[in-house]
Structures are given as structure tokens and as C-alpha cells.
Design a protein around this motif. Structure first.
Motif, PDB file in Angstrom:
ATOM      1  N   MET A 164      20.150 -15.802  -0.991  1.00 13.82           N
ATOM      2  CA  MET A 164      19.417 -16.410   0.122  1.00 13.82           C
ATOM      3  C   MET A 164      18.145 -17.063  -0.413  1.00 13.82           C
ATOM      4  N   THR A 165      17.915 -18.301  -0.052  1.00 14.78           N
ATOM      5  CA  THR A 165      16.719 -19.004  -0.491  1.00 14.78           C
ATOM      6  C   THR A 165      15.724 -19.026   0.643  1.00 14.78           C
ATOM      7  N   LEU A 166      14.556 -18.442   0.433  1.00 12.61           N
ATOM      8  CA  LEU A 166      13.519 -18.417   1.452  1.00 12.61           C
ATOM      9  C   LEU A 166      12.446 -19.429   1.099  1.00 12.61           C
ATOM     10  N   ARG A 167      11.984 -20.150   2.088  1.00 11.21           N
ATOM     11  CA  ARG A 167      10.930 -21.115   1.851  1.00 11.21           C
ATOM     12  C   ARG A 167       9.621 -20.390   1.629  1.00 11.21           C
ATOM     13  N   ARG A 168       8.972 -20.616   0.514  1.00 12.78           N
ATOM     14  CA  ARG A 168       7.701 -19.994   0.202  1.00 12.78           C
ATOM     15  C   ARG A 168       6.606 -21.040   0.385  1.00 12.78           C
ATOM     16  N   LEU A 169       5.441 -20.578   0.820  1.00 10.97           N
ATOM     17  CA  LEU A 169       4.382 -21.492   1.222  1.00 10.97           C
ATOM     18  C   LEU A 169       3.338 -21.667   0.137  1.00 10.97           C
ATOM     19  N   LEU A 170       2.832 -22.900   0.024  1.00 11.20           N
ATOM     20  CA  LEU A 170       1.702 -23.223  -0.829  1.00 11.20           C
ATOM     21  C   LEU A 170       1.952 -22.908  -2.300  1.00 11.20           C
ATOM     22  N   LEU A 171       3.217 -22.913  -2.726  1.00  6.94           N
ATOM     23  CA  LEU A 171       3.495 -22.631  -4.125  1.00  6.94           C
ATOM     24  C   LEU A 171       4.135 -23.795  -4.822  1.00  6.94           C
ATOM     25  N   SER A 172       5.182 -24.327  -4.213  1.00 12.65           N
ATOM     26  CA  SER A 172       5.958 -25.353  -4.875  1.00 12.65           C
ATOM     27  C   SER A 172       5.492 -26.744  -4.479  1.00 12.65           C
ATOM     28  N   ALA A 213      14.088  -9.743   9.701  1.00  9.78           N
ATOM     29  CA  ALA A 213      15.064 -10.791   9.975  1.00  9.78           C
ATOM     30  C   ALA A 213      15.140 -11.110  11.463  1.00  9.78           C
ATOM     31  N   GLU A 214      15.080 -10.081  12.306  1.00  7.97           N
ATOM     32  CA  GLU A 214      15.170 -10.311  13.751  1.00  7.97           C
ATOM     33  C   GLU A 214      14.034 -11.190  14.241  1.00  7.97           C
ATOM     34  N   TRP A 215      12.875 -11.027  13.669  1.00  8.49           N
ATOM     35  CA  TRP A 215      11.719 -11.804  14.088  1.00  8.49           C
ATOM     36  C   TRP A 215      11.636 -13.169  13.399  1.00  8.49           C
ATOM     37  N   LEU A 216      11.975 -13.241  12.109  1.00  7.58           N
ATOM     38  CA  LEU A 216      11.565 -14.399  11.321  1.00  7.58           C
ATOM     39  C   LEU A 216      12.678 -15.177  10.632  1.00  7.58           C
ATOM     40  N   LEU A 217      13.835 -14.584  10.404  1.00  3.39           N
ATOM     41  CA  LEU A 217      14.885 -15.278   9.657  1.00  3.39           C
ATOM     42  C   LEU A 217      15.696 -16.160  10.594  1.00  3.39           C
ATOM     43  N   ARG A 218      15.727 -17.429  10.296  1.00  2.00           N
ATOM     44  CA  ARG A 218      16.450 -18.384  11.137  1.00  2.00           C
ATOM     45  C   ARG A 218      17.299 -19.305  10.265  1.00  2.00           C
ATOM     46  N   GLU A 219      18.216 -20.023  10.909  1.00  2.00           N
ATOM     47  CA  GLU A 219      19.071 -20.969  10.212  1.00  2.00           C
ATOM     48  C   GLU A 219      18.710 -22.373  10.647  1.00  2.00           C
ATOM     49  N   LEU A 220      18.448 -23.241   9.675  1.00  2.80           N
ATOM     50  CA  LEU A 220      18.144 -24.633   9.969  1.00  2.80           C
ATOM     51  C   LEU A 220      19.413 -25.360  10.407  1.00  2.80           C
ATOM     52  N   PRO A 221      19.261 -26.551  10.997  1.00  2.00           N
ATOM     53  CA  PRO A 221      20.450 -27.289  11.472  1.00  2.00           C
ATOM     54  C   PRO A 221      21.499 -27.525  10.392  1.00  2.00           C
ATOM     55  N   GLN A 225      16.065 -19.958   6.634  1.00  2.00           N
ATOM     56  CA  GLN A 225      14.635 -20.143   6.417  1.00  2.00           C
ATOM     57  C   GLN A 225      13.869 -18.958   6.962  1.00  2.00           C
ATOM     58  N   MET A 226      12.969 -18.465   6.145  1.00  2.00           N
ATOM     59  CA  MET A 226      12.028 -17.448   6.594  1.00  2.00           C
ATOM     60  C   MET A 226      10.663 -17.782   6.004  1.00  2.00           C
ATOM     61  N   THR A 227       9.668 -17.860   6.837  1.00  2.00           N
ATOM     62  CA  THR A 227       8.306 -18.063   6.358  1.00  2.00           C
ATOM     63  C   THR A 227       7.494 -16.814   6.665  1.00  2.00           C
ATOM     64  N   GLU A 228       6.588 -16.490   5.783  1.00  2.00           N
ATOM     65  CA  GLU A 228       5.733 -15.322   5.934  1.00  2.00           C
ATOM     66  C   GLU A 228       4.544 -15.494   4.986  1.00  2.00           C
ATOM     67  N   PRO A 229       3.433 -14.844   5.260  1.00  2.00           N
ATOM     68  CA  PRO A 229       3.208 -13.817   6.273  1.00  2.00           C
ATOM     69  C   PRO A 229       2.932 -14.382   7.670  1.00  2.00           C
ATOM     70  N   TRP A 230       3.182 -13.526   8.669  1.00  2.00           N
ATOM     71  CA  TRP A 230       2.846 -13.798  10.067  1.00  2.00           C
ATOM     72  C   TRP A 230       2.142 -12.575  10.651  1.00  2.00           C
ATOM     73  N   LEU A 231       1.153 -12.829  11.474  1.00  2.00           N
ATOM     74  CA  LEU A 231       0.452 -11.767  12.190  1.00  2.00           C
ATOM     75  C   LEU A 231       0.638 -11.984  13.686  1.00  2.00           C
ATOM     76  N   TYR A 232       1.063 -10.924  14.388  1.00  2.00           N
ATOM     77  CA  TYR A 232       1.301 -10.988  15.835  1.00  2.00           C
ATOM     78  C   TYR A 232       0.435  -9.964  16.557  1.00  2.00           C
ATOM     79  N   LEU A 233      -0.072 -10.367  17.715  1.00  2.00           N
ATOM     80  CA  LEU A 233      -0.716  -9.437  18.641  1.00  2.00           C
ATOM     81  C   LEU A 233       0.168  -9.334  19.875  1.00  2.00           C
ATOM     82  N   ILE A 234       0.653  -8.121  20.130  1.00  2.00           N
ATOM     83  CA  ILE A 234       1.527  -7.849  21.275  1.00  2.00           C
ATOM     84  C   ILE A 234       0.727  -7.058  22.306  1.00  2.00           C
ATOM     85  N   GLY A 235       0.740  -7.499  23.552  1.00  2.00           N
ATOM     86  CA  GLY A 235       0.006  -6.813  24.601  1.00  2.00           C
ATOM     87  C   GLY A 235       0.705  -5.543  25.058  1.00  2.00           C
TER      88      GLY A 235
END
Length: 323
Positions: free
Chosen positions: A1-9, A270-278, A283-293
Motif C-alpha cells: 500500500m502506498t500512502l501519500r506522505r506530506l512535505l517530504l517528496s 483506516a476507518e477514519w483516514l484511509l480512502r480510495e482515489l477515483p 490514500q491516507m494523509t496524517e497526522p490529523w487532530l480531531y475535537l469531538i464534542g
């Protein structure tokens, strides 16, 4: 699985080449033939709602690749049509302020290349009217030379991952008492037999917090394998926020990898962040911070970096939890 990494490549070949005179720039010499590139740091933008936009700027010269940090920059957005074939149509404008990786230098007033500094620029409450391809044009002055850099990005009709206003998935993420899992699946910093360094962030699952009507501040990230080098400092910052605001939320770190070597993602991440592009690419991007009420609805999200003061204000706006 290839995950997109941010600010590296951010490849030097894709950079906008700018020739600049040598000079002093925030304490470092900027050499002739320095190249600059801007890329989107934030992902999963969507139409019709205000959201944060984060961009990263890198400089490349004989000294290597280094981030541009400090100060603020101006952003202009233009719409290129549903498939990107249209003429640019003017959209919103915004000022993006520097957000440092927690623990790094953020003392400068103007954009510069500063030893030891690392971070991105964030514009708040940006709204995109239409789904499709958008362009951001960045205006910045470095070492007295004004520059304009551009990058294109996708805006979807709806957010591909959970977003503010949506019910939070009631995920049973891994915790200290999870059965038949390795410690490193709970926290990648436990790889190699080391103890989990932040046990206080692994006491709750997202599902349990929602079930018990507890607000939750949830960080998805992999501190041992985070190639952006954001995740480890962010985990430490969440620990600090938990100490400073103990009665406002429960604090949860969700590890991305069940098995890094096998490239197996934890089910909760995976349930929150792993998705399939068209085109079928995962694709999965991270890190993510969530505030849940306490009502189980997502109140806010930040990614990949967050402003600690902004998060602290959001926590303090919550009523104190009952014991």
C-alpha cells in the motif's frame, strides 16, 4: 500500500527556480540559485464550508532542502474548473500565518530560513464555492526579493474523511487494555520492546468516549514512522494540553500502523483516514487532530499541524466534564 506522505517528496525538479543574491536571511546565508517550491500541506478540502488551508514552502540550494518559516504570507485562490481545463477564475484571498512544529523556533516576524525551525503556513476559514481543481498563488518576500509561487490542488464536493459537523465514527480504537495486540500497534514508539511512552493517551477508545458522552481530543499519527517529523512533537504537545486542560476532554492518540513492516494499517485509523482515489489508488494523509464534542459530533479538525493556542481555546470553550 502506498500512502501519500506530506512535505517530504517535494522534488527539486518540480520547484520554481528563483535566482537570488547572497545575503543574510533570518540568520542563514541564502546562496545564489536557491530554488523555492510551495506545496499543499493540508488535504481533503471540500466545497461549501470554511476550513483551514495549510501550505509548506521549501528552499533548495547547495546546503540541501530546508523549510521557509516564520512570519506570514498572502494567498490567492483561483478556480480552474471541474477538470482543471478552465481559465483561472478569481476566488478567495487569505493571509496565512506561520504554525511551527511544537518545540521549534517561531520567534521571527518575516519569512526566512532559520536553523532548527520547521512548520507550515495556515490560513483560516477559507471557503471554496465549487468542487474541482483549484490553484493557490503565494506571495512572499525572502531576503528582500518578492516571489510568487503556485500549486494546484483538488477540492471535493464533500470531505472524503470525517469533517466538522459530521457524527464521529464510533471506532473502537486500540487502547492499553486491547487484547491480542502488540504494544507497537497501540503506539509505534513501543517498537523494539520499549514501553509505551504516553500511556495516558491510550486509556480511552473513541467509541467509549462517545458512548459515555465525553468530549475527546484525538490525534491520528505515527510518531516512530512519521516522515514529516510532525507526529512525535504533536504527541508531546497533546500530553501537555491534557495536563493543562484535564477537565475539558479525554485525550487519545491513535497509532496509524498495526504492522509498519508489513504496511498494515490499524483498523481504527483506516476507518477514519484511509480512502480510495477515483483511480483506485489508496490514500491516507496524517497526522490529523480531531475535537469531538460530548454529543459525538466533530467540532473541529486540524491537519497536518495545529496551532496549540487555537486548540487550547477550543478546549476551554467546552464546559467542564463531570467527574
Amino acid at each position: 500500500m502506498t500512502l501519500r506522505r506530506l512535505l517530504l517528496s517535494m522534488l527539486v525538479a518540480a520547484m520554481v527556480v528563483v535566482s537570488c543574491t547572497s545575503g543574510q536571511n533570518g540568520g542563514e546565508n541564502v546562496n545564489v540559485d536557491t530554488s523555492y517550491a510551495v506545496e499543499m500541506a493540508s488535504t481533503w478540502h471540500y466545497a461549501g464550508a470554511p476550513q483551514r488551508v495549510q501550505v509548506g514552502i521549501l528552499a533548495s540550494d547547495a546546503n540541501g532542502i530546508r523549510p521557509v518559516t516564520q512570519g506570514a504570507i498572502d494567498l490567492e485562490f483561483s478556480y480552474l474548473g471541474a477538470d482543471g481545463s478552465g481559465e483561472p477564475s478569481a476566488g478567495p484571498t487569505a493571509t496565512a500565518t506561520y504554525i511551527p512544529v511544537p518545540g521549534t523556533d517561531a520567534s521571527g516576524d518575516v519569512p526566512a530560513i532559520v536553523t532548527g525551525a520547521n512548520g507550515i503556513y495556515e490560513a483560516d476559514a477559507v471557503s471554496f464555492d465549487d468542487a474541482g481543481l483549484w490553484r493557490t498563488t503565494l506571495s512572499i518576500e525572502i531576503d528582500g526579493v518578492p516571489r510568487r509561487l503556485t500549486t494546484d490542488f483538488r477540492v471535493d464536493a464533500e470531505s472524503g474523511i470525517p469533517a466538522p459537523g459530521m457524527p464521529a465514527p464510533k471506532t473502537e480504537t486500540l487502547a492499553l487494555d486491547s487484547k491480542n495486540v502488540e504494544d507497537e500497534s497501540v503506539d509505534s514508539m513501543a517498537a523494539g520492546g520499549d514501553p509505551i511512552p504516553d500511556p495516558e493517551l491510550h486509556e480511552w477508545t473513541i467509541g467509549a468516549a462517545i458512548e459515555q458522552s465525553r468530549p475527546a481530543l484525538v490525534l491520528f499519527g505515527t510518531p516512530a514512522f512519521c516522515t514529516s517529523r510532525f507526529c512525535g512533537p504533536e504527541v508531546t504537545e497533546i500530553q501537555r494540553l491534557a495536563v493543562d486542560h484535564p477537565d475539558r476532554a479525554v485525550y487519545i492518540h491513535v497509532e496509524i500502523w498495526k504492522d509498519y513492516d508489513a504496511q498494515t494499517v490499524n483498523k481504527g485509523a483506516a476507518e477514519w483516514l484511509l480512502r480510495e482515489l477515483p483511480d483506485g489508488t489508496p490514500q491516507m494523509t496524517e497526522p490529523w487532530l480531531y475535537l469531538i464534542g460530548s454529543d459525538g459530533v466533530i467540532a473541529d479538525r486540524w491537519g497536518p499541524l495545529f496551532d496549540s493556542a487555537d486548540v487550547a481555546a477550543a478546549l476551554e470553550a467546552l464546559p467542564p466534564m463531570e467527574a
